[in-house]
Write a protein that holds these residues in place. Structure first.
Motif, PDB file in Angstrom:
ATOM      1  N   PHE A 262       0.666  -1.206   0.122  1.00  0.00           N
ATOM      2  CA  PHE A 262       0.083  -0.119   0.017  1.00  0.00           C
ATOM      3  C   PHE A 262       0.768   0.905  -0.138  1.00  0.00           C
ATOM      4  O   PHE A 262       0.922   1.818  -0.134  1.00  0.00           O
ATOM      5  N   PHE A 263       1.679   1.646   0.793  1.00  0.00           N
ATOM      6  CA  PHE A 263       2.846   2.710   1.041  1.00  0.00           C
ATOM      7  C   PHE A 263       3.751   3.003  -0.619  1.00  0.00           C
ATOM      8  O   PHE A 263       3.465   4.100  -0.649  1.00  0.00           O
ATOM      9  N   ALA A 264       3.984   1.690  -0.760  1.00  0.00           N
ATOM     10  CA  ALA A 264       4.480   1.756  -1.635  1.00  0.00           C
ATOM     11  C   ALA A 264       3.997   2.494  -3.195  1.00  0.00           C
ATOM     12  O   ALA A 264       4.512   2.653  -3.772  1.00  0.00           O
ATOM     13  N   THR A 265       3.029   1.649  -3.061  1.00  0.00           N
ATOM     14  CA  THR A 265       1.784   2.028  -4.684  1.00  0.00           C
ATOM     15  C   THR A 265       1.846   3.178  -4.063  1.00  0.00           C
ATOM     16  O   THR A 265       1.385   4.214  -5.403  1.00  0.00           O
ATOM     17  N   VAL A 266       1.089   3.833  -3.329  1.00  0.00           N
ATOM     18  CA  VAL A 266       1.006   5.301  -2.821  1.00  0.00           C
ATOM     19  C   VAL A 266       2.300   6.678  -3.789  1.00  0.00           C
ATOM     20  O   VAL A 266       1.777   7.450  -3.929  1.00  0.00           O
ATOM     21  N   LEU A 267       3.440   6.088  -2.837  1.00  0.00           N
ATOM     22  CA  LEU A 267       4.275   6.683  -3.336  1.00  0.00           C
ATOM     23  C   LEU A 267       4.911   6.286  -4.901  1.00  0.00           C
ATOM     24  O   LEU A 267       4.601   7.311  -5.260  1.00  0.00           O
ATOM     25  N   PHE A 268       4.684   5.533  -5.473  1.00  0.00           N
ATOM     26  CA  PHE A 268       5.122   4.721  -7.065  1.00  0.00           C
ATOM     27  C   PHE A 268       4.133   5.901  -7.731  1.00  0.00           C
ATOM     28  O   PHE A 268       4.439   6.399  -8.635  1.00  0.00           O
ATOM     29  N   GLY A 269       2.580   5.640  -7.066  1.00  0.00           N
ATOM     30  CA  GLY A 269       1.880   6.585  -8.459  1.00  0.00           C
ATOM     31  C   GLY A 269       2.120   8.213  -8.460  1.00  0.00           C
ATOM     32  O   GLY A 269       1.792   9.292  -8.980  1.00  0.00           O
ATOM     33  N   LEU A 270       2.236   9.093  -6.714  1.00  0.00           N
ATOM     34  CA  LEU A 270       2.745  10.378  -6.744  1.00  0.00           C
ATOM     35  C   LEU A 270       3.755  10.905  -7.811  1.00  0.00           C
ATOM     36  O   LEU A 270       3.560  11.899  -8.648  1.00  0.00           O
ATOM     37  N   LEU A 271       4.822   9.407  -7.633  1.00  0.00           N
ATOM     38  CA  LEU A 271       6.377  10.287  -8.873  1.00  0.00           C
ATOM     39  C   LEU A 271       5.291   9.910 -10.118  1.00  0.00           C
ATOM     40  O   LEU A 271       5.854  10.622 -11.195  1.00  0.00           O
TER      41      LEU A 271
END
Length: 437
Positions: A262-271
């Motif tokens: 979850f946390f990795a995907t949210v960060l990836f989506g922002l970038l």
């Protein structure tokens, strides 16, 4: 009468017995009474080159490397088709849809002993053809309106598209009724329902994926990439840190992988959103250029894709030392997309896991070594596509001027004149046009 009731009961029991998969009763330990696991081991279709290169590793690490190498290959292929443009993407979506349909239908065809059912496979593919004719016809009518109106045969097909689609479906429906055989009534109706549910899951969702694509490549790429990222990161976190089982339907899934993903995907989506929002190729709606007879992705970016200043909450200002931050508004929407991709989309995978366990199979197919079939890779993507389509319709999309103009041009001249007068009166009342206009 008692004898007739007894015979009817025996016949129905025989028919129901013929509909059950050939496995023994399941015990509490998850195995059949014959001693075999309720899910048979999958066939190892790993390329011989990889088998030799990874022969010295344990099965756990061998599987890790096989999945990793094939994942990188699929990601590379994904980048290639993005580079080739929207038309190729649509063709790939169609090919994936057909393969997913084939995998699901094949399960019903083999598990439920449908080999003796007359016309089952032929009618299943016929209904797939009808569904695609309807959905793609609707898309062509909306997207290629000027081209359709220019060609007389296409204009006629467009005008009566829904009637033709319904007539085609009725033909298949009548053929199904004519194919009914007394000893297979229940099984034939069961497989009829199986086909239609498969069409609902596969064809409808793939149609929504194409609709998302026309809103702009970014609405296609970011959601799909978030699901891929979550799948990879959940696997990585689970592989290295996983200790707590998440759900019985998928024993290898862990809470550590779920939360880390979850946390990795949210960060990836922002970038990813920040990078893509700066390019017209990704943010402009995909439209058909009638003069060039090709798709174009040129436009003035909307406010959604223009950098804006956002004030950071006071609590965080003292921590990070910033008062404001420049972001694209789309990045805020990407948080919703990535959150759905990591928290809700996995339930599409859990649903598929339950489906596979119900029929005692490990994967939908063995197309991709270490990954299973195409449907095993797209079980979460279809759910994500529906969410994105609903999200765009609810929070993003407004009236489309080009489509409104297309509809106006299709009206009779007296209707066009009436709308013109109404629009002129409205603009005069609002002061947009001068009084003497």
């Amino acid at each position: 009468m008692a004898e007739l009731r007894r015979r009817a009961r025996d016949d129905s029991q025989d028919l129901l017995a013929g509909m059950e998969p050939e496995v023994g009763p399941i015990t509490n330990e998850g195995t059949t009474e014959s001693g075999f696991s309720d899910i048979p081991p999958s066939v190892d279709n790993t390329p011989e080159v990889l088998n030799k290169a990874l022969s010295g590793l344990s099965s756990r690490w061998k599987n890790w490397w096989v999945r990793g190498i094939l994942t990188l290959a699929m990601i590379t292929f994904f980048f290639v088709i993005i580079y080739l443009g929207p038309m190729v993407l649509m063709m790939i979506v169609l090919c994936v849809q057909i393969k997913c349909f084939h995998e699901i239908i094949l399960i019903g065809y083999s598990v439920y002993h449908s080999y003796d059912l007359p016309w089952f496979r032929t009618l299943s593919w016929y209904f797939l053809l009808c569904a695609n004719y309807f959905f793609y016809g609707e898309t062509v009518t909306d997207t290629f309106f000027a081209l359709v109106q220019r060609e007389e045969p296409l204009r006629i097909l467009s005008k009566y598209h829904r009637f033709i689609s319904f007539a085609l479906y009725l033909a298949g429906f009548c053929l199904f009724v004519l194919s009914l055989v007394k000893k297979h009534y229940r099984l034939q109706f069961y497989m009829f329902g199986w086909t239609h549910v498969t069409l609902l899951i596969v064809v409808t969702q793939s149609h929504l994926i194409i609709h998302n694509l026309f809103e702009g490549m970014i609405w296609f790429i970011v959601p799909i990439s978030c699901v891929i990222c979550n799948d990879i990161m959940a696997y990585m976190f689970g592989f290295f840190f996983g200790r707590t089982p998440l759900i019985k339907l998928s024993p290898k899934k862990t809470w550590e992988g779920f939360i880390g993903g979850f946390f990795a995907t949210v960060l990836f989506g922002l970038l990813l959103s920040y990078v893509m929002a700066g390019y017209n190729f990704f943010v402009c709606p995909v439209e058909f250029n009638n003069e060039a007879n090709s798709f174009t992705v040129e436009c003035e970016p909307s406010e959604l894709f223009l950098l804006q200043d956002y004030t950071i909450p006071t609590v965080l200002q003292s921590i990070i030392g910033w008062r404001s931050i420049k972001m694209y508004p789309f990045q805020i929407h990407s948080i919703a997309l990535s959150s759905f991709a990591s928290l809700i989309s996995p339930f599409g995978g859990f649903f598929a896991s339950g489906f596979k366990r119900a029929f005692k199979i490990k994967d939908f197919a063995d197309t991709i070594p270490g990954h299973g079939g195409i449907m095993d890779r797209f079980d979460c993507q279809y759910l994500m596509a529906t969410f994105v389509n609903v999200y765009i319709a609810s929070f993003i999309r407004g009236p489309n001027p080009s489509k409104l103009l297309q509809q106006l041009l299709a009206l009779r001249l007296d209707q066009q004149l009436q709308i013109f007068k109404s629009l002129k009166a409205n603009l005069l009342q609002k002061g947009v046009l001068p009084a003497g206009a």
